[in-house]
Design a protein around this motif. Structure first.
Motif, PDB file in Angstrom:
ATOM      1  N   ILE A 282       1.051  -0.999  -0.186  1.00 39.36           N
ATOM      2  CA  ILE A 282       0.240  -0.143   0.149  1.00 39.36           C
ATOM      3  C   ILE A 282       0.687   1.138  -0.060  1.00 39.36           C
ATOM      4  O   ILE A 282       2.227   1.495   0.630  1.00 39.36           O
ATOM      5  CB  ILE A 282      -0.925  -0.263   1.419  1.00 39.36           C
ATOM      6  N   GLU A 283       0.556   1.927  -1.273  1.00 39.51           N
ATOM      7  CA  GLU A 283       1.707   3.526  -0.789  1.00 39.51           C
ATOM      8  C   GLU A 283       0.913   4.428  -1.274  1.00 39.51           C
ATOM      9  O   GLU A 283      -0.419   4.652  -1.022  1.00 39.51           O
ATOM     10  CB  GLU A 283       2.101   3.223  -2.448  1.00 39.51           C
ATOM     11  N   ALA A 284       0.766   5.709  -0.534  1.00 38.30           N
ATOM     12  CA  ALA A 284       0.537   7.379  -0.596  1.00 38.30           C
ATOM     13  C   ALA A 284       0.001   7.569  -1.878  1.00 38.30           C
ATOM     14  O   ALA A 284       1.097   8.373  -2.440  1.00 38.30           O
ATOM     15  CB  ALA A 284       1.815   7.801   0.562  1.00 38.30           C
ATOM     16  N   MET A 285      -1.154   7.465  -2.340  1.00 36.73           N
ATOM     17  CA  MET A 285      -2.082   7.881  -3.486  1.00 36.73           C
ATOM     18  C   MET A 285      -1.631   9.659  -3.227  1.00 36.73           C
ATOM     19  O   MET A 285      -1.293  10.110  -4.324  1.00 36.73           O
ATOM     20  CB  MET A 285      -2.320   6.792  -3.564  1.00 36.73           C
ATOM     21  N   PHE A 286      -2.481  10.297  -1.851  1.00 39.09           N
ATOM     22  CA  PHE A 286      -2.084  11.648  -2.414  1.00 39.09           C
ATOM     23  C   PHE A 286      -1.758  12.463  -0.809  1.00 39.09           C
ATOM     24  O   PHE A 286      -1.562  11.573   0.460  1.00 39.09           O
ATOM     25  CB  PHE A 286      -3.568  11.898  -2.920  1.00 39.09           C
ATOM     26  N   HIS A 287      -2.106  13.515  -0.723  1.00 35.69           N
ATOM     27  CA  HIS A 287      -1.515  14.054   0.520  1.00 35.69           C
ATOM     28  C   HIS A 287      -1.654  13.962   2.001  1.00 35.69           C
ATOM     29  O   HIS A 287      -1.713  13.685   2.978  1.00 35.69           O
ATOM     30  CB  HIS A 287      -1.302  15.677   0.454  1.00 35.69           C
ATOM     31  N   ASN A 288      -3.412  13.534   1.652  1.00 35.84           N
ATOM     32  CA  ASN A 288      -4.175  12.968   3.104  1.00 35.84           C
ATOM     33  C   ASN A 288      -3.869  11.983   3.275  1.00 35.84           C
ATOM     34  O   ASN A 288      -4.217  11.588   4.865  1.00 35.84           O
ATOM     35  CB  ASN A 288      -5.641  13.539   2.892  1.00 35.84           C
ATOM     36  N   ALA A 289      -2.944  11.319   2.503  1.00 35.73           N
ATOM     37  CA  ALA A 289      -3.089  10.016   2.407  1.00 35.73           C
ATOM     38  C   ALA A 289      -1.023   9.449   3.558  1.00 35.73           C
ATOM     39  O   ALA A 289      -1.040   8.756   3.171  1.00 35.73           O
ATOM     40  CB  ALA A 289      -3.278   8.220   2.263  1.00 35.73           C
ATOM     41  N   ALA A 290      -0.840  10.451   3.996  1.00 38.76           N
ATOM     42  CA  ALA A 290       1.110  10.835   3.547  1.00 38.76           C
ATOM     43  C   ALA A 290       1.469  10.101   4.460  1.00 38.76           C
ATOM     44  O   ALA A 290       2.572   9.123   4.061  1.00 38.76           O
ATOM     45  CB  ALA A 290       1.243  12.155   3.954  1.00 38.76           C
ATOM     46  N   PHE A 291       0.427  10.117   5.774  1.00 38.12           N
ATOM     47  CA  PHE A 291       0.783   8.533   6.262  1.00 38.12           C
ATOM     48  C   PHE A 291       1.404   7.167   6.590  1.00 38.12           C
ATOM     49  O   PHE A 291       2.153   6.831   6.887  1.00 38.12           O
ATOM     50  CB  PHE A 291       0.425   8.735   8.067  1.00 38.12           C
ATOM     51  N   LEU A 292       1.002   7.179   4.858  1.00 41.60           N
ATOM     52  CA  LEU A 292       1.515   5.350   4.864  1.00 41.60           C
ATOM     53  C   LEU A 292       2.762   5.343   3.760  1.00 41.60           C
ATOM     54  O   LEU A 292       3.301   4.754   4.083  1.00 41.60           O
ATOM     55  CB  LEU A 292       0.142   4.934   3.575  1.00 41.60           C
ATOM     56  N   ALA A 293       3.071   6.639   3.526  1.00 43.33           N
ATOM     57  CA  ALA A 293       4.455   6.365   2.890  1.00 43.33           C
ATOM     58  C   ALA A 293       5.388   5.992   3.878  1.00 43.33           C
ATOM     59  O   ALA A 293       6.682   5.632   3.263  1.00 43.33           O
ATOM     60  CB  ALA A 293       5.142   7.616   2.247  1.00 43.33           C
ATOM     61  N   ALA A 294       5.174   6.075   5.295  1.00 46.87           N
ATOM     62  CA  ALA A 294       6.663   5.406   6.074  1.00 46.87           C
ATOM     63  C   ALA A 294       6.872   3.768   6.352  1.00 46.87           C
ATOM     64  O   ALA A 294       7.736   3.617   6.596  1.00 46.87           O
ATOM     65  CB  ALA A 294       5.845   5.624   7.349  1.00 46.87           C
ATOM     66  N   GLY A 295       5.370   3.598   5.161  1.00 46.41           N
ATOM     67  CA  GLY A 295       5.508   2.451   5.227  1.00 46.41           C
ATOM     68  C   GLY A 295       4.741   1.821   6.320  1.00 46.41           C
ATOM     69  O   GLY A 295       4.374   1.558   7.299  1.00 46.41           O
ATOM     70  N   VAL A 296       3.570   0.146   5.871  1.00 48.36           N
ATOM     71  CA  VAL A 296       2.507  -0.184   6.261  1.00 48.36           C
ATOM     72  C   VAL A 296       3.234  -1.802   6.479  1.00 48.36           C
ATOM     73  O   VAL A 296       3.199  -2.684   5.530  1.00 48.36           O
ATOM     74  CB  VAL A 296       1.619  -0.227   5.367  1.00 48.36           C
TER      75      VAL A 296
END
Ligand code: ZN
Length: 248
Positions: free
Chosen positions: A120-134
């Motif tokens: 799962i990757e951060a597709m947009f800024h509101n979900a930026a927290f996903l870019a840290a890795g899940v």
């Protein structure tokens, strides 16, 4: 019967009402359905937390909120049933003093990313927290075949180890957990993890074999800063909707 643990002390009516409202907010946004739960750490006693009794989140009221110790023993059940998977919450609060709220859900768009080797990757800024890795928790790695539920303290502790220093984790063939330093931030993250997953499915369909220009780790870190304020704006809107349908 064992004695109930002591309360961490009284909290305000507004604190309890906001936590009950969080269940309804998550239900209205399709994050929880008949199942799933949200909790919040006691504001004055870090070794206590609150969550709704076992019932459909869309029907939660302030009278349903129960206090627990971090082993997830109820302080004041008074005949009210507890969620089987409350140990997810208690063990995260033990392992992560920086987190004060936890959402567990089976939101449908997220589940495929725990079933396929596709991050799962951060597709947009509101979900930026996903870019840290899940991280993805696979309960079978330690426990073999199970009913998939994190239904005791040991499984909760193993899940919290998998979460590590991240604020969100997936659970293979089950769901996900989103956390935050506040109730508002945890709810925001749970909502936007579901929305982001939907967008990622669309994007992957569109992309075919082309690369996807999702937020990288640095962009994720930078873009998550405004989310700490943006989550309050979202909360004000969503909380208002619950007030309009209840008297609390
Ligand atoms: Zn579950």
């Amino acid at each position: 019967m064992s004695e109930e643990p002591k309360s961490g002390g009284p909290v305000s009516d507004a604190f309890i009402a906001d936590l009950a409202a969080a269940s309804r907010i998550l239900a209205a946004r399709g994050v929880v359905d008949a199942f799933g739960h949200v909790s919040q750490r006691h504001p004055d006693a870090p070794d206590r937390y609150f969550m709704c009794r076992a019932k459909a989140p869309a029907l939660a009221t302030p009278e349903d909120i129960i206090e627990y110790d971090l082993d997830s023993n109820a302080v004041n059940a008074e005949g009210r049933g507890s969620f089987l998977e409350r140990f997810i919450h208690g063990e995260i609060y033990k392992a992560r003093p920086d987190l004060n709220s936890v959402v567990h859900s089976h939101s449908p768009s997220v589940i495929p990313f725990g079933l396929v080797d596709c991050k799962i990757e951060a597709m947009f800024h509101n979900a930026a927290f996903l870019a840290a890795g899940v991280p993805v928790f696979d309960i079978s790695e330690k426990y073999g075949p199970t009913d998939m539920l994190v239904s005791d303290g040991d499984k909760g502790e193993t899940f919290a180890e998998c979460l590590g220093d991240k604020d969100i984790a997936l659970m293979r063939a089950h769901g996900s957990v989103a956390c935050g330093s506040s109730l508002q931030l945890a709810v925001f993250r749970a909502v936007f993890t579901e929305v982001n997953s939907r967008i990622q499915h669309w994007t992957m369909d569109l992309a075919g074999n082309k690369p996807i220009a999702s937020l990288d780790e640095e962009e994720g870190r930078l873009a998550d800063v405004p989310n700490n304020g943006a989550c309050l704006r979202a909360w004000d809107l969503w909380r208002r909707e619950v007030r309009a349908e209840t008297n609390w």
